[in-house]
Enzyme design. Sequence first.
Site, PDB file in Angstrom:
ATOM      1  N   LYS A  35       0.946  -1.016   0.147  1.00 19.72           N
ATOM      2  CA  LYS A  35       0.520   0.164  -0.098  1.00 19.72           C
ATOM      3  C   LYS A  35       1.010   1.370  -0.252  1.00 19.72           C
ATOM      4  CE  LYS A  35       0.411   1.787   3.677  1.00 19.72           C
ATOM      5  NZ  LYS A  35      -0.141   3.031   4.663  1.00 19.72           N
TER       6      LYS A  35
ATOM      7  N   ALA B 239       7.009  -0.547   7.441  1.00 20.81           N
ATOM      8  CA  ALA B 239       7.898   0.250   6.488  1.00 20.81           C
ATOM      9  C   ALA B 239       6.459   1.372   6.500  1.00 20.81           C
ATOM     10  CB  ALA B 239       8.399  -0.923   5.770  1.00 20.81           C
TER      11      ALA B 239
ATOM     12  N   GLY C 135       2.194  -5.957   7.016  1.00 15.93           N
ATOM     13  CA  GLY C 135       1.148  -6.329   7.838  1.00 15.93           C
ATOM     14  C   GLY C 135      -0.777  -6.376   7.780  1.00 15.93           C
TER      15      GLY C 135
ATOM     16  N   ASP D  16      -5.243   0.438   9.145  1.00 14.59           N
ATOM     17  CA  ASP D  16      -5.233   0.045   7.516  1.00 14.59           C
ATOM     18  C   ASP D  16      -5.996  -1.119   6.696  1.00 14.59           C
ATOM     19  OD1 ASP D  16      -3.619   2.163   7.068  1.00 14.59           O
ATOM     20  OD2 ASP D  16      -1.917   1.334   6.720  1.00 14.59           O
TER      21      ASP D  16
HETATM   22  C1  SUD Z   1       0.132   5.671   8.562  1.00 13.51           C
HETATM   23  C2  SUD Z   1      -0.757   4.569   7.876  1.00 13.51           C
HETATM   24  C3  SUD Z   1      -1.647   5.300   6.786  1.00 13.51           C
HETATM   25  O1  SUD Z   1      -2.115   4.188   6.368  1.00 13.51           O
HETATM   26  O2  SUD Z   1       0.262   3.433   7.511  1.00 13.51           O
HETATM   27  P1  SUD Z   1       1.208   2.225   8.386  1.00 13.51           P
HETATM   28  O3  SUD Z   1       2.220   3.605   8.391  1.00 13.51           O
HETATM   29  O4  SUD Z   1       1.161   1.652   9.268  1.00 13.51           O
HETATM   30  O5  SUD Z   1       1.586   1.498   7.104  1.00 13.51           O
HETATM   31  C4  SUD Z   1      -2.134   4.276   8.795  1.00 13.51           C
HETATM   32  O6  SUD Z   1      -3.042   5.108   9.322  1.00 13.51           O
HETATM   33  C5  SUD Z   1      -1.291   2.804  10.262  1.00 13.51           C
HETATM   34  O7  SUD Z   1      -2.470   2.267   9.872  1.00 13.51           O
HETATM   35  P2  SUD Z   1      -2.452   0.788  10.821  1.00 13.51           P
HETATM   36  O8  SUD Z   1      -0.497   0.386  11.140  1.00 13.51           O
HETATM   37  O9  SUD Z   1      -3.175  -0.837  11.014  1.00 13.51           O
HETATM   38  O10 SUD Z   1      -2.133   1.084  12.240  1.00 13.51           O
HETATM   39  P3  SUD Z   1      -2.765   1.049  14.042  1.00 13.51           P
HETATM   40  O11 SUD Z   1      -2.133  -0.347  13.965  1.00 13.51           O
HETATM   41  O12 SUD Z   1      -4.960   0.370  13.752  1.00 13.51           O
HETATM   42  O13 SUD Z   1      -2.381   1.628  14.930  1.00 13.51           O
HETATM   43  C6  SUD Z   1      -1.236   1.811  14.808  1.00 13.51           C
HETATM   44  C7  SUD Z   1      -0.893   3.138  16.052  1.00 13.51           C
HETATM   45  O14 SUD Z   1      -0.939   4.087  15.296  1.00 13.51           O
HETATM   46  C8  SUD Z   1      -2.100   5.227  16.124  1.00 13.51           C
HETATM   47  N1  SUD Z   1      -2.943   5.603  14.541  1.00 13.51           N
HETATM   48  C9  SUD Z   1      -3.064   4.316  12.981  1.00 13.51           C
HETATM   49  C10 SUD Z   1      -4.108   5.076  12.811  1.00 13.51           C
HETATM   50  C11 SUD Z   1      -4.988   6.145  13.184  1.00 13.51           C
HETATM   51  N2  SUD Z   1      -5.232   6.723  11.884  1.00 13.51           N
HETATM   52  N3  SUD Z   1      -4.590   7.109  13.600  1.00 13.51           N
HETATM   53  C12 SUD Z   1      -3.742   6.452  14.759  1.00 13.51           C
HETATM   54  O15 SUD Z   1      -3.164   7.641  15.880  1.00 13.51           O
HETATM   55  C13 SUD Z   1      -2.192   4.919  17.145  1.00 13.51           C
HETATM   56  O16 SUD Z   1      -0.649   5.420  18.271  1.00 13.51           O
HETATM   57  C14 SUD Z   1      -2.306   2.722  16.831  1.00 13.51           C
HETATM   58  O17 SUD Z   1      -1.687   3.005  17.877  1.00 13.51           O
HETATM   59  N1  ADP Z   2       2.631 -10.561   8.502  1.00 15.41           N
HETATM   60  C1  ADP Z   2       2.691  -9.637   9.083  1.00 15.41           C
HETATM   61  N2  ADP Z   2       4.413  -9.069   8.364  1.00 15.41           N
HETATM   62  C2  ADP Z   2       4.101  -7.584   9.224  1.00 15.41           C
HETATM   63  N3  ADP Z   2       4.778  -7.287  10.205  1.00 15.41           N
HETATM   64  C3  ADP Z   2       3.743  -7.956  10.885  1.00 15.41           C
HETATM   65  C4  ADP Z   2       2.798  -8.945  10.292  1.00 15.41           C
HETATM   66  N4  ADP Z   2       2.101  -9.233  11.419  1.00 15.41           N
HETATM   67  C5  ADP Z   2       2.263  -8.461  12.566  1.00 15.41           C
HETATM   68  N5  ADP Z   2       3.317  -7.471  12.877  1.00 15.41           N
HETATM   69  C6  ADP Z   2       3.589  -6.640  13.081  1.00 15.41           C
HETATM   70  O1  ADP Z   2       2.778  -5.605  12.477  1.00 15.41           O
HETATM   71  C7  ADP Z   2       3.933  -4.502  12.647  1.00 15.41           C
HETATM   72  C8  ADP Z   2       3.571  -3.642  11.612  1.00 15.41           C
HETATM   73  O2  ADP Z   2       3.868  -4.277  10.305  1.00 15.41           O
HETATM   74  P1  ADP Z   2       3.327  -3.736   9.188  1.00 15.41           P
HETATM   75  O3  ADP Z   2       2.287  -3.217   8.767  1.00 15.41           O
HETATM   76  O4  ADP Z   2       4.492  -4.140   7.817  1.00 15.41           O
HETATM   77  O5  ADP Z   2       3.764  -1.956   8.893  1.00 15.41           O
HETATM   78  P2  ADP Z   2       2.996  -0.222   8.236  1.00 15.41           P
HETATM   79  O6  ADP Z   2       1.952  -0.216   9.536  1.00 15.41           O
HETATM   80  O7  ADP Z   2       4.816   0.462   9.230  1.00 15.41           O
HETATM   81  O8  ADP Z   2       3.024  -0.757   7.154  1.00 15.41           O
HETATM   82  C9  ADP Z   2       5.192  -5.250  12.872  1.00 15.41           C
HETATM   83  O9  ADP Z   2       5.630  -4.535  13.614  1.00 15.41           O
HETATM   84  C10 ADP Z   2       5.589  -6.412  12.557  1.00 15.41           C
HETATM   85  O10 ADP Z   2       5.441  -6.359  14.270  1.00 15.41           O
END
Ligand code: SUD
Ligand code: ADP
Length: 294
Positions: free
Chosen positions: A28, A112, A117, A146
């Site tokens: 994504k 990343a 995940g 996400d």
């Molecule tokens: C920032 C984004 C943008 O697409 O992507 P990634 O960097 O993870 O890929 C997402 O909102 C991440 O989504 P995801 O990684 O699924 O988040 P979650 O596990 O639900 O939340 C992890 C932590 O991020 C923060 N969080 C997440 C989403 C959001 N809208 N507000 C937040 O403040 C919160 O502190 C939460 O405890």
């Molecule tokens: N199938 C999976 N692949 C990658 N990470 C995972 C998975 N399941 C759990 N995790 C945990 O989820 C966290 C977020 O990983 P990921 O979804 O790859 O990153 P991001 O939220 O930055 O896009 C990592 O710290 C990892 O330990």
Amino acid sequence: MPCLPRRARHRSMLRPMADADPGFAPAKVNLTLHVTGRRADGYHLLDSLVVFADLGDRLTVAADEALSLRVTGPMAAGVPTGADNLVLRAARLLDPEGAARITLDKHLPAAAGIGGGSSDAAAALRLLSRHWKRPMPDRVEALGADVPMCLDPRAQRVGGIGERSMIVGGLPELPAVLVNPGAPVATPAVFARMTRRDNAPMPPELPVLATPGAAAEWLAAQRNDLEGPACAVAPVIRDVLDALGDARLARMSGSGATCFGLYDRPDDARAAADRIAQTEPGWWVRVVTLNPSA
Ligand SMILES: C[C@@](CO)(OP(=O)(O)O)[C@H](O)COP(=O)(O)OP(=O)(O)OC[C@H]1O[C@@H](n2ccc(N)nc2=O)[C@H](O)[C@@H]1O
Ligand SMILES: Nc1ncnc2c1ncn2[C@@H]1O[C@H](COP(=O)(O)OP(=O)(O)O)[C@@H](O)[C@H]1O
């Protein structure tokens, strides 16, 4: 730039496309990520244009007498293999008693900013709902903000905390390079570094963008509000953005550390990727098409 109405479909939750490859868990990429507020529970409100890549992880399932997960592939190191893996959490959400032998072939770096995940969890839901003949659970966002957007990997505008999505048309295929410097970045740490949380959203109507050049030009006027906070957490992200300096647009995805560069042609993307891979042999560098089969 004309502001035309877009082919759009409002849904509070995305459902998997009938013809999506169910076991493919594509990367994504947040082309934009505007943080527009914060809810009382601490989660942030987002306005984000999200696309998926033609590169990702691969899940397969086979019948078995217990639930198990094996993680393989070039990016398997460090990925949890126990009950905290999002694939097993997705399986348990779908059916607490379900049994299957699952293999997750990892090609995306973890933690990343490219939703590896989350995309794995969505692929597990798609595959296992077929395998076990179970309906998709209602609250897949319990697995992560996400996950709903990854269920249907088409270009979409994402709102709420990530659970509201609208499929968007009018975006071309985008030749791109993804670069990750190998520094895992924890999403909560990046949100916590924000100093301003009430930033402007994108315009209400997104323009039709016919070419990669037009897309890069419009996107350059938008933002990823997490880029500055993420660079404070992991300063190497600035080096990655500098390395992508010849792109039409270079920006971080999600909460980092992966950054993307957009190019006019696939050959330009390949040349940039070769140059970066030579200069920084320890970095993960991949040529991709974003929004494939647009
Ligand atoms: C920032 C984004 C943008 O697409 O992507 P990634 O960097 O993870 O890929 C997402 O909102 C991440 O989504 P995801 O990684 O699924 O988040 P979650 O596990 O639900 O939340 C992890 C932590 O991020 C923060 N969080 C997440 C989403 C959001 N809208 N507000 C937040 O403040 C919160 O502190 C939460 O405890
Ligand atoms: N199938 C999976 N692949 C990658 N990470 C995972 C998975 N399941 C759990 N995790 C945990 O989820 C966290 C977020 O990983 P990921 O979804 O790859 O990153 P991001 O939220 O930055 O896009 C990592 O710290 C990892 O330990």
